[in-house]
Design an enzyme around this catalytic site. Sequence first.
Site, mmCIF file in Angstrom:
data_model
loop_
_atom_site.group_PDB
_atom_site.id
_atom_site.type_symbol
_atom_site.label_atom_id
_atom_site.label_comp_id
_atom_site.label_asym_id
_atom_site.label_seq_id
_atom_site.Cartn_x
_atom_site.Cartn_y
_atom_site.Cartn_z
ATOM 1 N N LYS A 37 0.853 -1.188 0.000
ATOM 2 C CA LYS A 37 0.000 0.000 0.000
ATOM 3 C C LYS A 37 0.888 1.237 0.000
ATOM 4 O O LYS A 37 1.666 1.459 0.928
ATOM 5 C CB LYS A 37 -0.902 0.003 1.232
ATOM 6 C CG LYS A 37 -1.779 1.252 1.350
ATOM 7 C CD LYS A 37 -2.832 1.301 0.245
ATOM 8 C CE LYS A 37 -3.957 0.338 0.528
ATOM 9 N NZ LYS A 37 -5.028 0.427 -0.508
ATOM 10 N N HIS A 97 -10.313 -6.899 -4.643
ATOM 11 C CA HIS A 97 -9.944 -5.867 -3.672
ATOM 12 C C HIS A 97 -10.333 -6.336 -2.275
ATOM 13 O O HIS A 97 -11.148 -7.243 -2.103
ATOM 14 C CB HIS A 97 -10.688 -4.581 -4.047
ATOM 15 C CG HIS A 97 -10.788 -3.570 -2.961
ATOM 16 N ND1 HIS A 97 -11.912 -3.434 -2.159
ATOM 17 C CD2 HIS A 97 -9.925 -2.624 -2.548
ATOM 18 C CE1 HIS A 97 -11.719 -2.444 -1.310
ATOM 19 N NE2 HIS A 97 -10.533 -1.941 -1.522
#
Length: 422
Positions: free
Chosen positions: A193, A320
């Site tokens: 991330k 996701h």
Amino acid sequence: MSRIVSVVVTPIAFRDPPLLNVSGIHEPWALRSIIEVVTEDGRYGLSESYGDEQTLSQLQKVAFRLEGVDVFHLNELKAIIEQCADSEPQQGGIELAPGTNQATTLPRIFAAFEVAFLDLMGKITGRSVCDLLGGKVRDAVPYSAYLFYKYGRHQFSQDGWVDAWGEVLTPEDVVRSARQMIDRYGFQSIKLKGGVFEPERELAAIRALREAFPEHPLRIDPNGGWTPETTKRLMPQIEGLLQYLEDPAPGKDGMAEVHRSATMPLATNMCVIGFFDFPEAITKQSVDVILSDHHYWGGLQATRDLARICETWGLGLSMHSNSHLGISLMAMTHAAAAIGNLSYACDTHYPWQEEEVIVGGKIAFEDGSVRVPDVPGLGVELDRDALKQLAHNYQECGIRSRHDVKEMQKYDSTWTGKVPRF
């Protein structure tokens, strides 16, 4: 035997580490809802969804209308939701958490109940949810090691809880975190991330991961935190490092601009968040890979439909993730197991969560994959004591909607969460 006599929606909260992202930082508690749909013979179907106040209110409105509905009648469920769920005209958009985007209201609420209905259908017919979706094309579903930059603890939490993963702020920390996760779960691919620090610093972490794990496909997700100009400037540094680049720039236009000079596939869970986004994204050639999420795409059958559209247009497909527990993980696994053109290992936050609400505790990974159970329904049951504790957490934690920006402002009063950042 298949008609509904009651629906119970229980808001819960569980520990969430201080994970950093482009908007800010995770709060100490993650919110979810557990949905139980009970039939006249006492069987129940399970689902897990978002736990913010908006979603809980919408779930309750629908729950009151479901008594007497046959769990096999998904069209009736959809009609009831359209009648009583708050919604506005669907608009495509960009959000860190598309599950709370107004455009996803109807599919989000439908998905929450559809999974429970399918769980019940499986229990009634003696078939797995995967069978109801067409049957397995794989026995186990691969997931990726989902890495975050993070602080060592929540500095403003009152109870002193510290997660076991430690501080992750440097490339060396990122590699250590990856090694911990891969040693524990066996993941075969890695996602970082991004959007937290300057891009060059994050790419240094990617290069460190490549050196430490030369055989693992790598991805980075800045969550729209880079401008198209920044992303294009970084392209020579990214060349040959990534399996795909996820949401580097905001919006379909920004992604399309990057796409024109990209040397690797571009993936999204932000600028394509529903079927309504497809015409514009296809016309502008914004993305190559869609990261689905049954929680806001409209459920497990809608995810299967999405796979067919991706196949038609030659797009890659994966999944996701947001902070979730085992009911969601198993729903994702059943859907992914029934999709032939699942192109990449799926995302999951599951390793970051310590608590669980299902019998037997945490679901096991084998070589980074979750095996599809050959039992009726989803293959999980509620742990009533654990549910009671997590429901108590919700009542006591004081959080009612996720707000990464607000939490980050405790650390930095000037923080705005504005994107793109770089």
